[in-house]
Enzyme design. Sequence first.
Site: not given
Ligand code: ATP
Length: 601
Positions: A66, A302, A312
């Site tokens: 996002e 994750r 974020k």
């Molecule tokens: P938000 O809290 O803004 O949703 P988010 O970290 O989920 O934050 P996204 O932009 O939705 O942000 O994440 C993009 C992709 O990165 C998603 O598929 C998410 O699962 C993956 N992702 C985010 N954080 C991690 C992490 N710590 N480890 C592995 N994958 C991650």
Amino acid sequence: MSSSVDAPSSTPEPAKPSNFLRQIIEADLAAGTHAQRRWGGGPGDAAHHGQGQVDEARIRTRFPPEPNGYLHVGHAKSICLNFGLARDYAGVCHLRFDDTNPEKEDQEYVDSIIDAVHWLGFGWQDADGHENLYYASNYFDFMYRAAEYLIEQGLAYVDEQTPEEMRANRGDFGRPGVNSPFRDRSVAENLARFREMRDGKLADGAAVLRARIDMASPNINMRDPAIYRVRHAEHHNTGNQWCIYPMYTFAHPIEDALEHITHSICTLEFEDQRPFYDWLLDHLREGGLIAAPQPRQYEFSRLNLTYVITSKRKLKHLVDNAIVSGWDDPRMPTIVGLRRRGYTPAAIQMFCERIGVTKDYAWIDYSLLEGCLREDLEAKAHRAMMVLDPLKLELSNWAEVFGSDQHLEACELPALPHAAEELTPRRFTLGREVWIEREDFAEVPPKGYKRLFPGNKVRLKGGYVIECTGCEKDADGHVVKVLATVVPDTKSGTSGADSVKVKAAITWVGVADGLQAEVRLYDRLFTDAQPDAGGKDFLTLLNPDSLKVVTAYVEPSLAQAQADDKFQFERFGYFVADRKDHTPTKPVFNRITGLKDSWSK
Ligand code: ATP
Ligand code: MG
């Protein structure tokens, strides 16, 4: 200089260890699960520009950020996983912006994400050159039609309960939900009301479109989840065209289906959303809106990295409150921060390979990431000498030995010991005065001390053997200068080099040709290994010593250093010329990491 160390290594990697996702993909490829895919054409044909049937068996994954912030090291795991699987199985990975939240999204974030994925070494081109870069917002028309289709099938309704009523009536873990009084509206009434939502007749929060599934489901995500909401907000891509926006849980499966994603890989938080993912796509396929076979969702755990925050929102808090200097502050775990700190794409890719992919909850030690950097840079980063805590040393017999106090002896050391190719050595001069490290002199040596103390001999690395004769102090008794004599005919690399045996060689920089440099000594940003776990307030766990700025001296070869060049400063670790502030006339070096692990207990 070592400006090429950013390029991911092109030498073939050894076979990758298997994991559950590789096993699923290999089984799917063997069974031809995706080979029968028909590229529908029409609205469902977002990913492929051609029409008709494609009898390829390639896998398609996607990375769906996002655009509401900068990517961090957790995203790097997801990027390396999704793009890495596509690369290893001759498939494609799409970069898709999940831009369904107009208020929080920004073009700045879109640009930074594109840049981060490229920098990490990945791209989104098909074998035939097609760019697989997509925006959820490009599918808003289709999503709207899919919502009307669900309404027509009696599978969605416009709910006008207040948000509080909706929350209360959802029930909870042990208590089933209560049907909304709006749940049994007619198709015609739902359609009319949904169109009024679309046409801007309803205020934010006045109504939502909900899937009509089961308010008593043990899975709360299946209790008539909201799929569209009213939001009178300008969107970075569609402007003011829409005042209703799809919910992520509705949008995401549709995006995957329209792009013919085969394996939709996400983190474990989404496991409970999978039944809705399948429910939605099953219905849309039955209605002929999307093609078979449907994408499948798979979850992995994750990345949790010690001493690091991967939210974020919290990272944004650090930026917005000037706790760090920006998204690219070298202490930030963002990809721009890691890059500015001096991390290389090869080191980050290596790290992501090593941590592997599982469904287990785990914390990864930060030292693992640093270890990958050392491994990547050890054979690449040119060596150099630096004096971080300078103390002047005077060779009092200089004129006697060399004829003049102004005489400078040319010295050299290899740019990279044990380098495969021949490199121009680093050249520098030794004169009457040099900078040494303050800790390399002791008036009264502690037990076992092998460096400078009155009567002891050491080698100035790459130069001569010297013998300490004493020191000068100021009125407060602080040592301000070390005195020594040079031992003639002991220059490194000459036949006399071994004529005098010494127990230590110390690093130094000539006063005549050394360069002054700003050196930024970074340390972990938090004092707690899990600053964001167990209800802790990360703002109370900031490390007050996470940045120390010192004025140091570096050897003259560094005058050619370009921003982003990485070096191993002997004894101190790996450093990078800061990509924002470094100039040849005002050198600035960031410490990436020390030579040895100082993190793991
Ligand atoms: P938000 O809290 O803004 O949703 P988010 O970290 O989920 O934050 P996204 O932009 O939705 O942000 O994440 C993009 C992709 O990165 C998603 O598929 C998410 O699962 C993956 N992702 C985010 N954080 C991690 C992490 N710590 N480890 C592995 N994958 C991650
Ligand atoms: Mg998310």
